[in-house]
Write a protein that holds these residues in place. Structure first.
Motif, PDB file in Angstrom:
ATOM      1  N   LEU A   1      -3.852  -7.918   2.131  1.00  0.00           N
ATOM      2  CA  LEU A   1      -3.184  -6.760   2.703  1.00  0.00           C
ATOM      3  C   LEU A   1      -2.102  -6.269   1.746  1.00  0.00           C
ATOM      4  O   LEU A   1      -1.248  -7.050   1.334  1.00  0.00           O
ATOM      5  CB  LEU A   1      -2.548  -7.196   4.029  1.00  0.00           C
ATOM      6  CG  LEU A   1      -2.142  -6.140   5.019  1.00  0.00           C
ATOM      7  CD1 LEU A   1      -3.344  -5.353   5.496  1.00  0.00           C
ATOM      8  CD2 LEU A   1      -1.466  -6.803   6.209  1.00  0.00           C
ATOM      9  N   GLY A   2      -2.153  -5.001   1.373  1.00  0.00           N
ATOM     10  CA  GLY A   2      -1.129  -4.397   0.530  1.00  0.00           C
ATOM     11  C   GLY A   2      -0.030  -3.789   1.378  1.00  0.00           C
ATOM     12  O   GLY A   2      -0.311  -3.109   2.374  1.00  0.00           O
ATOM     13  N   LEU A   3       1.205  -4.057   1.009  1.00  0.00           N
ATOM     14  CA  LEU A   3       2.365  -3.572   1.763  1.00  0.00           C
ATOM     15  C   LEU A   3       3.363  -2.912   0.817  1.00  0.00           C
ATOM     16  O   LEU A   3       3.378  -3.207  -0.379  1.00  0.00           O
ATOM     17  CB  LEU A   3       3.070  -4.738   2.461  1.00  0.00           C
ATOM     18  CG  LEU A   3       2.300  -5.518   3.516  1.00  0.00           C
ATOM     19  CD1 LEU A   3       3.097  -6.727   3.954  1.00  0.00           C
ATOM     20  CD2 LEU A   3       1.986  -4.637   4.702  1.00  0.00           C
ATOM     21  N   PRO A   4       4.241  -2.077   1.379  1.00  0.00           N
ATOM     22  CA  PRO A   4       5.339  -1.560   0.557  1.00  0.00           C
ATOM     23  C   PRO A   4       6.189  -2.725   0.058  1.00  0.00           C
ATOM     24  O   PRO A   4       6.217  -3.796   0.662  1.00  0.00           O
ATOM     25  CB  PRO A   4       6.136  -0.693   1.534  1.00  0.00           C
ATOM     26  CG  PRO A   4       5.195  -0.392   2.650  1.00  0.00           C
ATOM     27  CD  PRO A   4       4.258  -1.560   2.735  1.00  0.00           C
ATOM     28  N   GLU A   5       6.910  -2.521  -1.042  1.00  0.00           N
ATOM     29  CA  GLU A   5       7.592  -3.634  -1.704  1.00  0.00           C
ATOM     30  C   GLU A   5       8.877  -4.112  -1.043  1.00  0.00           C
ATOM     31  O   GLU A   5       9.393  -5.155  -1.402  1.00  0.00           O
ATOM     32  CB  GLU A   5       7.876  -3.281  -3.166  1.00  0.00           C
ATOM     33  CG  GLU A   5       8.856  -2.145  -3.348  1.00  0.00           C
ATOM     34  CD  GLU A   5       9.064  -1.824  -4.819  1.00  0.00           C
ATOM     35  OE1 GLU A   5       8.999  -2.743  -5.652  1.00  0.00           O
ATOM     36  OE2 GLU A   5       9.291  -0.652  -5.129  1.00  0.00           O
ATOM     37  N   GLU A   6       9.403  -3.402  -0.039  1.00  0.00           N
ATOM     38  CA  GLU A   6      10.679  -3.797   0.564  1.00  0.00           C
ATOM     39  C   GLU A   6      10.568  -5.174   1.218  1.00  0.00           C
ATOM     40  O   GLU A   6       9.691  -5.418   2.040  1.00  0.00           O
ATOM     41  CB  GLU A   6      11.139  -2.775   1.609  1.00  0.00           C
ATOM     42  CG  GLU A   6      11.437  -1.398   1.063  1.00  0.00           C
ATOM     43  CD  GLU A   6      10.168  -0.553   0.898  1.00  0.00           C
ATOM     44  OE1 GLU A   6       9.181  -0.814   1.611  1.00  0.00           O
ATOM     45  OE2 GLU A   6      10.169   0.346   0.037  1.00  0.00           O
TER      46      GLU A   6
ATOM     47  N   HIS B   1      -0.564  -3.811  -7.759  1.00  0.00           N
ATOM     48  CA  HIS B   1       0.038  -2.651  -8.413  1.00  0.00           C
ATOM     49  C   HIS B   1       1.556  -2.683  -8.298  1.00  0.00           C
ATOM     50  O   HIS B   1       2.098  -3.229  -7.334  1.00  0.00           O
ATOM     51  CB  HIS B   1      -0.506  -1.357  -7.797  1.00  0.00           C
ATOM     52  CG  HIS B   1      -1.983  -1.234  -7.924  1.00  0.00           C
ATOM     53  ND1 HIS B   1      -2.600  -1.006  -9.128  1.00  0.00           N
ATOM     54  CD2 HIS B   1      -2.973  -1.338  -7.008  1.00  0.00           C
ATOM     55  CE1 HIS B   1      -3.909  -0.957  -8.947  1.00  0.00           C
ATOM     56  NE2 HIS B   1      -4.159  -1.166  -7.675  1.00  0.00           N
ATOM     57  N   PRO B   2       2.251  -2.089  -9.258  1.00  0.00           N
ATOM     58  CA  PRO B   2       3.715  -2.009  -9.172  1.00  0.00           C
ATOM     59  C   PRO B   2       4.126  -1.316  -7.870  1.00  0.00           C
ATOM     60  O   PRO B   2       3.484  -0.359  -7.438  1.00  0.00           O
ATOM     61  CB  PRO B   2       4.102  -1.165 -10.390  1.00  0.00           C
ATOM     62  CG  PRO B   2       2.940  -1.294 -11.334  1.00  0.00           C
ATOM     63  CD  PRO B   2       1.727  -1.467 -10.464  1.00  0.00           C
ATOM     64  N   GLY B   3       5.153  -1.839  -7.236  1.00  0.00           N
ATOM     65  CA  GLY B   3       5.631  -1.258  -5.984  1.00  0.00           C
ATOM     66  C   GLY B   3       4.861  -1.723  -4.761  1.00  0.00           C
ATOM     67  O   GLY B   3       5.077  -1.231  -3.665  1.00  0.00           O
ATOM     68  N   GLU B   4       3.947  -2.669  -4.948  1.00  0.00           N
ATOM     69  CA  GLU B   4       3.135  -3.157  -3.829  1.00  0.00           C
ATOM     70  C   GLU B   4       3.268  -4.670  -3.740  1.00  0.00           C
ATOM     71  O   GLU B   4       3.295  -5.364  -4.739  1.00  0.00           O
ATOM     72  CB  GLU B   4       1.670  -2.773  -4.051  1.00  0.00           C
ATOM     73  CG  GLU B   4       0.734  -3.224  -2.950  1.00  0.00           C
ATOM     74  CD  GLU B   4      -0.689  -2.767  -3.210  1.00  0.00           C
ATOM     75  OE1 GLU B   4      -1.225  -2.059  -2.357  1.00  0.00           O
ATOM     76  OE2 GLU B   4      -1.255  -3.113  -4.265  1.00  0.00           O
ATOM     77  N   ARG B   5       3.364  -5.161  -2.527  1.00  0.00           N
ATOM     78  CA  ARG B   5       3.356  -6.605  -2.262  1.00  0.00           C
ATOM     79  C   ARG B   5       2.039  -6.904  -1.558  1.00  0.00           C
ATOM     80  O   ARG B   5       1.543  -6.090  -0.782  1.00  0.00           O
ATOM     81  CB  ARG B   5       4.530  -6.999  -1.368  1.00  0.00           C
ATOM     82  CG  ARG B   5       5.900  -6.570  -1.901  1.00  0.00           C
ATOM     83  CD  ARG B   5       6.588  -7.603  -2.761  1.00  0.00           C
ATOM     84  NE  ARG B   5       7.000  -8.791  -2.085  1.00  0.00           N
ATOM     85  CZ  ARG B   5       8.182  -8.966  -1.500  1.00  0.00           C
ATOM     86  NH1 ARG B   5       9.090  -8.012  -1.492  1.00  0.00           N
ATOM     87  NH2 ARG B   5       8.455 -10.118  -0.912  1.00  0.00           N
ATOM     88  N   VAL B   6       1.492  -8.067  -1.821  1.00  0.00           N
ATOM     89  CA  VAL B   6       0.199  -8.421  -1.251  1.00  0.00           C
ATOM     90  C   VAL B   6       0.324  -9.710  -0.443  1.00  0.00           C
ATOM     91  O   VAL B   6       0.902 -10.691  -0.910  1.00  0.00           O
ATOM     92  CB  VAL B   6      -0.878  -8.590  -2.348  1.00  0.00           C
ATOM     93  CG1 VAL B   6      -2.206  -9.047  -1.755  1.00  0.00           C
ATOM     94  CG2 VAL B   6      -1.062  -7.285  -3.110  1.00  0.00           C
TER      95      VAL B   6
END
Length: 177
Positions: A146-151, A94-99
């Protein structure tokens, strides 16, 4: 010098299967006899084997240490055996998410779950998108998304933390996981 066991535990109840496998371990350790086990039961492979060869149509599709093959199967045949319910599902990013894809290759099973401990220690909110892990003895094998915030800084801290535990491979996934 070699003991060949062809489906030695098929159609046995779990206790008898365990007893037979304990006997085979004892024979291997006490007498130094190499044991080749032919089986379709991955639980037998997990419990007793050090190495595995996966056959597909009479051809070796994949071979190696049980821990490596079960943690990250490469061939379609190995994936079917290790993940009998199907390979991991496609997970949209998803936009805004890093995996991150985390592959556990014999990481020590700790008292506290790794992802929870990372959240506490590093203050990183993580979302488990997919997981297929199992413990063999005191070690963990398998995969996790694992999904993480995009920073970028958060992602790098998570990667450092996760790889610092040993026997854990972490890669970032782009597109669909």
């Amino acid at each position: 010098k070699v003991l060949l066991c062809d489906e030695a535990t098929s159609a046995l109840d779990p206790k008898t299967t365990h007893d037979i496998l304990e006997l085979l371990k004892d024979i291997n350790e006490r007498l130094g006899i190499t044991i080749i086990i032919i089986t379709h039961q991955m639980s037998v492979v997990e419990e007793i084997c050090n190495r595995v060869a996966i056959l597909d149509g009479g051809v070796v599709a994949e071979e190696g240490e049980v821990s490596a093959v079960f943690a990250d199967p490469q061939s379609d045949a190995a994936k079917r055996l290790v993940f009998p319910d199907g390979e991991e599902e496609v997970v949209p990013v998803h936009p805004g998410e890093r995996v991150l894809r985390i592959v556990f290759k014999g990481a020590m099973a700790a008292g506290a779950p790794l992802i929870t401990q990372m959240a506490i220690d590093e203050k990183i909110a993580a979302n488990i998108l997919y997981a297929s892990t199992k413990c063999l003895g005191d070690k963990v094998y398998g995969n996790m998304l694992l999904g993480l915030p995009e920073e970028e800084e958060t992602v790098q801290r998570a990667i450092r933390y996760l790889t610092g535990t040993g026997n854990v491979l972490v890669t970032e996934v782009t597109g669909n996981a």
